[in-house]
Design a protein around this motif. Structure first.
Motif, PDB file in Angstrom:
ATOM      1  N   LEU A 198       0.835  -1.199   0.000  1.00  0.00           N
ATOM      2  CA  LEU A 198       0.000   0.000   0.000  1.00  0.00           C
ATOM      3  C   LEU A 198       0.871   1.250   0.000  1.00  0.00           C
ATOM      4  O   LEU A 198       0.588   2.212  -0.726  1.00  0.00           O
ATOM      5  CB  LEU A 198      -0.917  -0.003   1.224  1.00  0.00           C
ATOM      6  N   SER A 199       1.928   1.244   0.797  1.00  0.00           N
ATOM      7  CA  SER A 199       2.825   2.403   0.835  1.00  0.00           C
ATOM      8  C   SER A 199       3.541   2.592  -0.493  1.00  0.00           C
ATOM      9  O   SER A 199       3.711   3.720  -0.963  1.00  0.00           O
ATOM     10  CB  SER A 199       3.846   2.249   1.958  1.00  0.00           C
ATOM     11  N   VAL A 205       5.449   9.167   2.680  1.00  0.00           N
ATOM     12  CA  VAL A 205       6.337   8.798   3.781  1.00  0.00           C
ATOM     13  C   VAL A 205       5.800   7.525   4.419  1.00  0.00           C
ATOM     14  O   VAL A 205       4.596   7.420   4.692  1.00  0.00           O
ATOM     15  CB  VAL A 205       6.416   9.915   4.852  1.00  0.00           C
ATOM     16  N   HIS A 206       6.679   6.565   4.659  1.00  0.00           N
ATOM     17  CA  HIS A 206       6.313   5.359   5.404  1.00  0.00           C
ATOM     18  C   HIS A 206       6.928   5.461   6.791  1.00  0.00           C
ATOM     19  O   HIS A 206       8.144   5.636   6.922  1.00  0.00           O
ATOM     20  CB  HIS A 206       6.801   4.093   4.707  1.00  0.00           C
ATOM     21  N   VAL A 207       6.103   5.359   7.813  1.00  0.00           N
ATOM     22  CA  VAL A 207       6.546   5.569   9.194  1.00  0.00           C
ATOM     23  C   VAL A 207       6.776   4.225   9.880  1.00  0.00           C
ATOM     24  O   VAL A 207       5.861   3.395   9.975  1.00  0.00           O
ATOM     25  CB  VAL A 207       5.507   6.395   9.981  1.00  0.00           C
ATOM     26  N   LYS A 220      11.556  -2.486  -0.475  1.00  0.00           N
ATOM     27  CA  LYS A 220      10.214  -2.690  -1.010  1.00  0.00           C
ATOM     28  C   LYS A 220       9.442  -1.385  -1.166  1.00  0.00           C
ATOM     29  O   LYS A 220       8.266  -1.401  -1.540  1.00  0.00           O
ATOM     30  CB  LYS A 220       9.436  -3.638  -0.087  1.00  0.00           C
ATOM     31  N   LEU A 221      10.108  -0.253  -0.890  1.00  0.00           N
ATOM     32  CA  LEU A 221       9.436   1.043  -0.920  1.00  0.00           C
ATOM     33  C   LEU A 221      10.185   2.025  -1.817  1.00  0.00           C
ATOM     34  O   LEU A 221      10.648   3.074  -1.368  1.00  0.00           O
ATOM     35  CB  LEU A 221       9.342   1.606   0.513  1.00  0.00           C
ATOM     36  N   PRO A 222      10.315   1.722  -3.082  1.00  0.00           N
ATOM     37  CA  PRO A 222      11.051   2.641  -3.965  1.00  0.00           C
ATOM     38  C   PRO A 222      10.337   3.981  -4.098  1.00  0.00           C
ATOM     39  O   PRO A 222       9.123   4.050  -4.269  1.00  0.00           O
ATOM     40  CB  PRO A 222      11.061   1.892  -5.304  1.00  0.00           C
ATOM     41  N   GLY A 223      11.120   5.052  -3.994  1.00  0.00           N
ATOM     42  CA  GLY A 223      10.562   6.386  -4.160  1.00  0.00           C
ATOM     43  C   GLY A 223       9.811   6.939  -2.974  1.00  0.00           C
ATOM     44  O   GLY A 223       9.239   8.028  -3.048  1.00  0.00           O
ATOM     45  N   VAL A 224       9.804   6.211  -1.851  1.00  0.00           N
ATOM     46  CA  VAL A 224       9.079   6.628  -0.648  1.00  0.00           C
ATOM     47  C   VAL A 224      10.084   7.095   0.398  1.00  0.00           C
ATOM     48  O   VAL A 224      11.130   6.459   0.597  1.00  0.00           O
ATOM     49  CB  VAL A 224       8.237   5.461  -0.084  1.00  0.00           C
ATOM     50  N   ARG A 225       9.793   8.214   1.055  1.00  0.00           N
ATOM     51  CA  ARG A 225      10.610   8.656   2.178  1.00  0.00           C
ATOM     52  C   ARG A 225      10.275   7.822   3.412  1.00  0.00           C
ATOM     53  O   ARG A 225       9.224   7.198   3.488  1.00  0.00           O
ATOM     54  CB  ARG A 225      10.366  10.141   2.476  1.00  0.00           C
ATOM     55  N   TYR A 226      11.179   7.866   4.408  1.00  0.00           N
ATOM     56  CA  TYR A 226      11.006   7.045   5.599  1.00  0.00           C
ATOM     57  C   TYR A 226      10.907   7.916   6.836  1.00  0.00           C
ATOM     58  O   TYR A 226      11.660   8.880   6.996  1.00  0.00           O
ATOM     59  CB  TYR A 226      12.172   6.059   5.748  1.00  0.00           C
ATOM     60  N   GLY A 227       9.970   7.545   7.710  1.00  0.00           N
ATOM     61  CA  GLY A 227       9.805   8.225   8.981  1.00  0.00           C
ATOM     62  C   GLY A 227       9.942   7.243  10.118  1.00  0.00           C
ATOM     63  O   GLY A 227       9.951   6.024   9.910  1.00  0.00           O
ATOM     64  N   LEU A 228      10.027   7.759  11.339  1.00  0.00           N
ATOM     65  CA  LEU A 228      10.206   6.906  12.509  1.00  0.00           C
ATOM     66  C   LEU A 228       9.485   7.495  13.703  1.00  0.00           C
ATOM     67  O   LEU A 228       9.616   8.692  13.988  1.00  0.00           O
ATOM     68  CB  LEU A 228      11.694   6.773  12.855  1.00  0.00           C
ATOM     69  N   ARG A 251      20.658   5.917   8.113  1.00  0.00           N
ATOM     70  CA  ARG A 251      19.991   4.726   7.560  1.00  0.00           C
ATOM     71  C   ARG A 251      18.825   5.095   6.638  1.00  0.00           C
ATOM     72  O   ARG A 251      18.120   4.213   6.163  1.00  0.00           O
ATOM     73  CB  ARG A 251      19.499   3.856   8.710  1.00  0.00           C
ATOM     74  N   GLY A 252      18.641   6.394   6.395  1.00  0.00           N
ATOM     75  CA  GLY A 252      17.652   6.822   5.417  1.00  0.00           C
ATOM     76  C   GLY A 252      16.409   7.459   5.969  1.00  0.00           C
ATOM     77  O   GLY A 252      15.525   7.865   5.205  1.00  0.00           O
ATOM     78  N   VAL A 253      16.286   7.576   7.296  1.00  0.00           N
ATOM     79  CA  VAL A 253      15.084   8.174   7.897  1.00  0.00           C
ATOM     80  C   VAL A 253      15.173   9.695   7.795  1.00  0.00           C
ATOM     81  O   VAL A 253      16.195  10.289   8.141  1.00  0.00           O
ATOM     82  CB  VAL A 253      14.941   7.752   9.377  1.00  0.00           C
TER      83      VAL A 253
END
Length: 286
Positions: A198-199, A205-207, A220-228, A251-253
């Protein structure tokens, strides 16, 4: 640019506001106005939002809480109260039809200059989902259609869609001043294959939660930013807390959702003591 959001206590913090009217312990004037009916729950949330803006943070998250204040209402109030603060409203896809949710969002984007974000709470606890009238089956397929339709009516006048859960005939925002507004940035979460799919399809942004296997999920999340989601680390000084954040940035967050208490004081402390340490390393609020 790295973003920092403070998570709001939409169910109160047990001390300020009027969420616990039977709580009679007197507090120093510097903490709150103890006169009954003078200092309410939104005053507290507004002060946290103001603290985030003054401290140089990106914004605040109004989380979904079945027993808390409605996140979209909180978001509307805080967007009105502040000039630069981004406000993220978390809700489940059963809150309304995607067309109505988009209509609410387009008005909030107009009124705020495009500072509204969305976070969808898809994988609710079964008991919570039932209490909300939110179907347990096919929740990720339903969320997929929800976002597809919301984006469709936003961007395409005369939009038509026929799916498993939603049908729209000749919908969309076809007249100024609604057209041309930025769609809310979409934040999603979860590590299941369905959540990641879905993301990959819809998220800006995937948190992640602390302890999630970022290295396994990120490919598995190409083109998506990462959150934490970042709970307040008890017992750590500013240098140790900054080191933790720097490690995640490496690490990309690029977006952090801080869970701090007491909210006002810790928000100011983050801006005054931690943010300057991160700025030295090139990581600062956007």
């Amino acid at each position: 640019m790295t973003e920092f959001f403070v998570t709001l206590p939409t169910r109160g913090d047990g001390v300020r506001g009027d969420w616990h009217p039977d709580f009679q312990r007197p507090l120093p004037p510097s903490f709150t106005d103890v006169r009954q009916g003078v200092y309410g729950p939104f005053d507290h949330l507004a002060q946290i939002g103001r603290a985030a803006e003054i401290a140089g943070l990106t914004g605040v998250l109004a989380p979904f809480d079945p027993q808390g204040e409605e996140s979209t209402v909180v978001a509307a109030g805080l967007l009105r109260q502040n000039r630069n603060l981004r406000v993220q409203a978390e809700f489940h896809p059963g809150i309304a039809t995607p067309v109505y949710a988009a209509k609410i969002a387009v008005s909030l984007q107009r009124f705020s200059g495009g500072r509204l974000d969305w976070r969808l709470a898809v994988d609710l606890d079964p008991d919570v989902a039932r209490s909300q009238g939110y179907p347990l089956e096919d929740r990720y397929a339903r969320a997929d259609e929800f976002l597809t339709v919301a984006k469709g009516v936003w961007h395409e006048p005369g939009y038509t869609f026929e799916g498993r859960f939603y049908e729209v005939l000749n919908g969309g925002f076809s007249e100024p001043p609604f057209i041309g507004q930025a769609f809310p940035r979409v934040h999603l979460s979860g590590t299941s294959p369905e959540a990641l799919a879905l993301s990959a399809r819809h998220a800006d942004v995937h948190v992640f939660d602390p302890g999630d296997d970022l290295e396994a999920a990120i490919p598995k999340l190409p083109g998506v930013r990462y959150g934490l989601r970042l709970p307040s680390p008890a017992g750590r000084d500013e240098e140790e807390q900054a080191a933790v954040i720097r490690d995640y940035i490496d690490r990309g967050v690029s977006a952090f959702f801080l869970e701090v208490e007491p909210h006002i004081e810790e928000t100011y402390r983050f801006g005054e003591r931690l943010l300057p340490l991160l700025v030295k390393e090139g990581a600062h609020a956007h």
